[in-house]
Design a protein around this motif. Structure first.
Motif, PDB file in Angstrom:
ATOM      1  N   ALA A 102       0.815  -1.159  -0.066  1.00 52.84           N
ATOM      2  CA  ALA A 102      -0.099   0.012   0.114  1.00 52.84           C
ATOM      3  C   ALA A 102       0.926   1.191   0.079  1.00 52.84           C
ATOM      4  CB  ALA A 102      -0.919  -0.024   1.373  1.00 52.84           C
ATOM      5  N   LEU A 103       1.801   1.116   0.730  1.00 53.24           N
ATOM      6  CA  LEU A 103       2.587   2.488   0.827  1.00 53.24           C
ATOM      7  C   LEU A 103       3.295   2.784  -0.592  1.00 53.24           C
ATOM      8  CD1 LEU A 103       4.397   2.099   4.277  1.00 53.24           C
ATOM      9  CD2 LEU A 103       2.806   3.848   3.465  1.00 53.24           C
ATOM     10  N   LEU A 104       3.924   1.423  -1.139  1.00 54.73           N
ATOM     11  CA  LEU A 104       4.595   1.607  -2.224  1.00 54.73           C
ATOM     12  C   LEU A 104       3.739   2.204  -3.374  1.00 54.73           C
ATOM     13  CD1 LEU A 104       7.349   1.129  -4.045  1.00 54.73           C
ATOM     14  CD2 LEU A 104       6.453  -1.208  -4.381  1.00 54.73           C
ATOM     15  N   MET A 105       2.562   1.613  -3.558  1.00 54.94           N
ATOM     16  CA  MET A 105       1.557   1.924  -4.330  1.00 54.94           C
ATOM     17  C   MET A 105       1.039   3.610  -4.255  1.00 54.94           C
ATOM     18  SD  MET A 105       0.235  -0.565  -6.354  1.00 54.94           S
ATOM     19  CE  MET A 105      -1.548  -0.054  -6.739  1.00 54.94           C
ATOM     20  N   SER A 106       1.138   3.972  -2.925  1.00 52.29           N
ATOM     21  CA  SER A 106       0.690   5.532  -2.664  1.00 52.29           C
ATOM     22  C   SER A 106       1.801   6.165  -3.351  1.00 52.29           C
ATOM     23  CB  SER A 106       0.361   5.755  -1.248  1.00 52.29           C
ATOM     24  OG  SER A 106       1.483   5.602  -0.454  1.00 52.29           O
ATOM     25  N   LYS A 107       2.930   5.877  -3.058  1.00 54.10           N
ATOM     26  CA  LYS A 107       4.108   6.558  -3.691  1.00 54.10           C
ATOM     27  C   LYS A 107       4.242   6.664  -5.176  1.00 54.10           C
ATOM     28  CE  LYS A 107       5.988   7.970   0.353  1.00 54.10           C
ATOM     29  NZ  LYS A 107       5.939   9.121   0.763  1.00 54.10           N
ATOM     30  N   LEU A 108       4.029   5.328  -5.866  1.00 50.71           N
ATOM     31  CA  LEU A 108       4.372   5.359  -7.138  1.00 50.71           C
ATOM     32  C   LEU A 108       3.060   5.517  -8.274  1.00 50.71           C
ATOM     33  CD1 LEU A 108       6.055   1.863  -7.609  1.00 50.71           C
ATOM     34  CD2 LEU A 108       7.014   3.977  -7.525  1.00 50.71           C
ATOM     35  N   LEU A 109       1.961   5.429  -7.491  1.00 56.82           N
ATOM     36  CA  LEU A 109       0.654   6.222  -8.341  1.00 56.82           C
ATOM     37  C   LEU A 109       0.523   7.241  -8.095  1.00 56.82           C
ATOM     38  CD1 LEU A 109      -1.831   3.038  -7.661  1.00 56.82           C
ATOM     39  CD2 LEU A 109      -0.694   3.264  -9.758  1.00 56.82           C
ATOM     40  N   PRO A 110       0.008   8.016  -9.334  1.00 53.08           N
ATOM     41  CA  PRO A 110      -0.182   9.505  -9.229  1.00 53.08           C
ATOM     42  C   PRO A 110      -1.464   9.766  -8.276  1.00 53.08           C
ATOM     43  CG  PRO A 110      -0.966   8.700 -11.397  1.00 53.08           C
ATOM     44  CD  PRO A 110      -0.392   7.468 -10.671  1.00 53.08           C
ATOM     45  N   LYS A 111      -1.400  11.018  -7.812  1.00 57.94           N
ATOM     46  CA  LYS A 111      -2.477  11.313  -6.928  1.00 57.94           C
ATOM     47  C   LYS A 111      -3.736  11.484  -7.408  1.00 57.94           C
ATOM     48  CE  LYS A 111       0.223  11.660  -2.935  1.00 57.94           C
ATOM     49  NZ  LYS A 111       0.860  10.572  -2.468  1.00 57.94           N
ATOM     50  N   GLN A 112      -4.854  11.302  -6.822  1.00 59.33           N
ATOM     51  CA  GLN A 112      -6.124  11.402  -7.482  1.00 59.33           C
ATOM     52  C   GLN A 112      -6.592  12.981  -7.898  1.00 59.33           C
ATOM     53  OE1 GLN A 112      -8.095   8.818  -8.202  1.00 59.33           O
ATOM     54  NE2 GLN A 112      -9.524   9.970  -9.256  1.00 59.33           N
ATOM     55  N   GLU A 113      -6.130  13.924  -6.944  1.00 58.07           N
ATOM     56  CA  GLU A 113      -6.333  15.244  -7.441  1.00 58.07           C
ATOM     57  C   GLU A 113      -5.783  15.630  -8.688  1.00 58.07           C
ATOM     58  OE1 GLU A 113      -3.396  17.391  -4.496  1.00 58.07           O
ATOM     59  OE2 GLU A 113      -5.375  16.567  -3.617  1.00 58.07           O
ATOM     60  N   THR A 114      -4.392  15.031  -8.650  1.00 58.15           N
ATOM     61  CA  THR A 114      -3.614  15.219 -10.077  1.00 58.15           C
ATOM     62  C   THR A 114      -4.098  14.841 -11.130  1.00 58.15           C
ATOM     63  OG1 THR A 114      -1.430  15.230  -8.739  1.00 58.15           O
ATOM     64  CG2 THR A 114      -1.175  14.921 -10.988  1.00 58.15           C
ATOM     65  N   VAL A 115      -4.767  13.423 -11.287  1.00 51.75           N
ATOM     66  CA  VAL A 115      -5.487  12.910 -12.278  1.00 51.75           C
ATOM     67  C   VAL A 115      -6.542  13.560 -12.700  1.00 51.75           C
ATOM     68  CG1 VAL A 115      -6.713  10.552 -12.956  1.00 51.75           C
ATOM     69  CG2 VAL A 115      -4.407  10.459 -11.645  1.00 51.75           C
ATOM     70  N   GLU A 116      -7.496  13.878 -11.725  1.00 48.69           N
ATOM     71  CA  GLU A 116      -8.774  14.779 -11.896  1.00 48.69           C
ATOM     72  C   GLU A 116      -8.328  16.187 -12.649  1.00 48.69           C
ATOM     73  OE1 GLU A 116     -10.352  15.169  -8.213  1.00 48.69           O
ATOM     74  OE2 GLU A 116     -11.222  13.090  -8.401  1.00 48.69           O
ATOM     75  N   LYS A 117      -7.138  16.890 -12.147  1.00 56.27           N
ATOM     76  CA  LYS A 117      -6.749  17.744 -12.865  1.00 56.27           C
ATOM     77  C   LYS A 117      -6.362  17.754 -14.343  1.00 56.27           C
ATOM     78  CE  LYS A 117      -5.190  20.355  -8.726  1.00 56.27           C
ATOM     79  NZ  LYS A 117      -4.128  20.938  -7.784  1.00 56.27           N
ATOM     80  N   ALA A 118      -5.808  16.815 -14.413  1.00 54.36           N
ATOM     81  CA  ALA A 118      -5.283  16.424 -15.844  1.00 54.36           C
ATOM     82  C   ALA A 118      -6.554  16.096 -16.611  1.00 54.36           C
ATOM     83  CB  ALA A 118      -4.240  15.172 -15.972  1.00 54.36           C
ATOM     84  N   GLU A 119      -7.509  15.573 -16.185  1.00 58.34           N
ATOM     85  CA  GLU A 119      -8.695  15.181 -16.933  1.00 58.34           C
ATOM     86  C   GLU A 119      -9.429  16.478 -17.073  1.00 58.34           C
ATOM     87  OE1 GLU A 119     -10.817  12.164 -14.777  1.00 58.34           O
ATOM     88  OE2 GLU A 119      -9.478  10.539 -15.427  1.00 58.34           O
ATOM     89  N   ASP A 120      -9.595  17.665 -16.164  1.00 58.51           N
ATOM     90  CA  ASP A 120     -10.183  18.743 -16.337  1.00 58.51           C
ATOM     91  C   ASP A 120      -9.560  19.571 -17.336  1.00 58.51           C
ATOM     92  OD1 ASP A 120     -11.958  17.888 -14.542  1.00 58.51           O
ATOM     93  OD2 ASP A 120     -11.224  18.880 -12.921  1.00 58.51           O
ATOM     94  N   ALA A 121      -8.033  19.415 -17.650  1.00 61.03           N
ATOM     95  CA  ALA A 121      -7.263  20.288 -18.442  1.00 61.03           C
ATOM     96  C   ALA A 121      -7.538  19.927 -20.127  1.00 61.03           C
ATOM     97  CB  ALA A 121      -5.902  20.184 -17.991  1.00 61.03           C
ATOM     98  N   GLN A 122      -7.741  18.461 -19.855  1.00 58.11           N
ATOM     99  CA  GLN A 122      -8.374  17.978 -21.460  1.00 58.11           C
ATOM    100  C   GLN A 122      -9.472  18.410 -21.773  1.00 58.11           C
ATOM    101  OE1 GLN A 122      -7.740  13.716 -21.199  1.00 58.11           O
ATOM    102  NE2 GLN A 122      -5.595  14.185 -21.106  1.00 58.11           N
TER     103      GLN A 122
END
Length: 122
Positions: A102-122
């Motif tokens: 879980a710790l490794l996944m939280s470090k390696l996966l992009p944060k949810q808000e970053t993903v949402e911002k990237a989707e909004d930008a498109q």
């Protein structure tokens, strides 16, 4: 598929040779696996015959647990005597693996808000 299994066995053979030649405490198949890994890293993409063979092995992966199960049954007397430390080791190692994953996944996966911002930008 025979060529892929031959490649795997050749890597295992080289691992055995290296293990015996240098008197290493690491088993030959482990060294062979590392050699195969580095070979695949150098090649960048595994050959199709190797991926097909691996897929066929993974389909029947559950059969590889049969010898381990038989080994457990043959050691049932030892398990009866040492059940508490064995159970504690299994539970603690499982929990530790889950937490570290879980710790490794939280470090390696992009944060949810970053993903949402990237989707909004498109």
């Amino acid at each position: 598929m025979i060529a892929a299994f031959a490649l795997i066995l050749v890597c295992q053979l080289f691992g055995e040779v290296v293990s015996e030649l240098f008197d290493l405490p690491v088993p030959g198949p482990v060294i062979g696996l590392v050699l195969l890994f580095f070979g695949l890293l150098i090649k960048r993409k595994p050959p199709k015959i190797l991926t097909d063979a691996a897929d066929n092995l993974l389909i029947h992966f559950s059969l590889l647990f049969v010898p381990a199960g038989v080994g457990v049954v043959t050691q049932i007397d030892r398990l009866k005597g040492d059940w508490l430390p064995i159970a504690a080791a299994l539970i603690i190692s499982t929990l530790l693996a889950m937490v570290l994953t879980a710790l490794l996944m939280s470090k390696l996966l992009p944060k949810q808000e970053t993903v949402e911002k990237a989707e909004d930008a498109q």
